[in-house]
Scaffold this motif. Sequence first.
Motif, mmCIF file in Angstrom:
data_model
loop_
_atom_site.group_PDB
_atom_site.id
_atom_site.type_symbol
_atom_site.label_atom_id
_atom_site.label_comp_id
_atom_site.label_asym_id
_atom_site.label_seq_id
_atom_site.Cartn_x
_atom_site.Cartn_y
_atom_site.Cartn_z
ATOM 1 N N ARG A 81 -13.362 3.061 -29.670
ATOM 2 C CA ARG A 81 -12.954 1.831 -28.857
ATOM 3 C C ARG A 81 -12.975 1.892 -27.473
ATOM 4 N NH1 ARG A 81 -8.112 0.526 -26.879
ATOM 5 N NH2 ARG A 81 -6.399 2.187 -27.414
ATOM 6 N N ILE A 82 -13.178 0.375 -26.771
ATOM 7 C CA ILE A 82 -13.262 0.610 -25.427
ATOM 8 C C ILE A 82 -11.906 0.111 -24.931
ATOM 9 C CG2 ILE A 82 -14.134 -0.849 -23.533
ATOM 10 C CD1 ILE A 82 -16.748 -1.531 -25.415
ATOM 11 N N THR A 83 -11.450 0.952 -23.991
ATOM 12 C CA THR A 83 -10.297 0.566 -23.411
ATOM 13 C C THR A 83 -10.420 -0.196 -21.985
ATOM 14 O OG1 THR A 83 -9.366 2.616 -24.303
ATOM 15 C CG2 THR A 83 -8.165 1.709 -22.448
ATOM 16 N N THR A 84 -9.555 -1.212 -21.561
ATOM 17 C CA THR A 84 -9.908 -2.145 -20.654
ATOM 18 C C THR A 84 -8.414 -2.116 -20.110
ATOM 19 O OG1 THR A 84 -9.612 -4.215 -21.759
ATOM 20 C CG2 THR A 84 -11.823 -3.293 -21.411
ATOM 21 N N TRP A 85 -8.437 -2.280 -18.574
ATOM 22 C CA TRP A 85 -7.271 -2.711 -17.964
ATOM 23 C C TRP A 85 -7.823 -3.485 -16.694
ATOM 24 C CZ3 TRP A 85 -9.441 2.002 -18.318
ATOM 25 C CH2 TRP A 85 -9.814 2.638 -17.136
ATOM 26 N N PHE A 86 -6.672 -4.167 -16.052
ATOM 27 C CA PHE A 86 -6.923 -5.144 -15.048
ATOM 28 C C PHE A 86 -5.906 -5.038 -14.040
ATOM 29 C CE2 PHE A 86 -8.071 -6.460 -19.385
ATOM 30 C CZ PHE A 86 -9.467 -6.795 -18.993
ATOM 31 N N ASP A 87 -6.410 -4.573 -12.703
ATOM 32 C CA ASP A 87 -5.346 -4.541 -11.484
ATOM 33 C C ASP A 87 -6.089 -5.383 -10.477
ATOM 34 O OD1 ASP A 87 -3.883 -3.549 -9.607
ATOM 35 O OD2 ASP A 87 -4.268 -1.475 -9.519
ATOM 36 N N THR A 88 -5.914 -6.531 -10.759
ATOM 37 C CA THR A 88 -6.621 -7.547 -9.699
ATOM 38 C C THR A 88 -5.515 -8.897 -9.385
ATOM 39 O OG1 THR A 88 -8.509 -9.246 -9.892
ATOM 40 C CG2 THR A 88 -7.324 -8.752 -11.831
ATOM 41 N N SER A 89 -5.704 -9.416 -8.449
ATOM 42 C CA SER A 89 -5.241 -10.280 -7.866
ATOM 43 C C SER A 89 -5.446 -11.764 -8.664
ATOM 44 C CB SER A 89 -5.166 -10.808 -6.442
ATOM 45 O OG SER A 89 -6.445 -11.203 -5.961
ATOM 46 N N ASP A 90 -6.470 -11.705 -9.737
ATOM 47 C CA ASP A 90 -6.739 -12.863 -10.291
ATOM 48 C C ASP A 90 -5.633 -13.442 -11.487
ATOM 49 O OD1 ASP A 90 -7.968 -14.812 -12.206
ATOM 50 O OD2 ASP A 90 -9.937 -14.084 -11.200
#
Length: 110
Positions: A81-90
């Motif tokens: 599976r695809i692992t995603t993460w978000f380190d954003t100011s959005d």
Amino acid sequence: VGREDVTIVSGYRSPAYNEKIDGAKKSKHMTAEAADIKIKGFTPKVLFGKVYPWCQAGTLKFKGLGLYDGWIHVDVREESRITTWFDTSDKAILAASKSDKSKLLKLLLG
């Protein structure tokens, strides 16, 4: 998009450098299996939104995808599976990533 439009922000990192910049302890950068990239003319959000479905379809073999304010992270790993993460100011993306995957995909994929 030509080769000159692609910038590799970070590729291979030595363990010492990875530690110095507080990189993940098991960073794929240390095994040359990851890159942080940006492409001229695409915001990281738009680029992530283009790359993600290609990974889902198997067109691209990345299984790790991270969205940052200045680039996206891509890596190869053994997981199916695809692992995603978000380190954003959005804030909208961060909120949706924690609660509503369909809203998140709409924000990223348009």
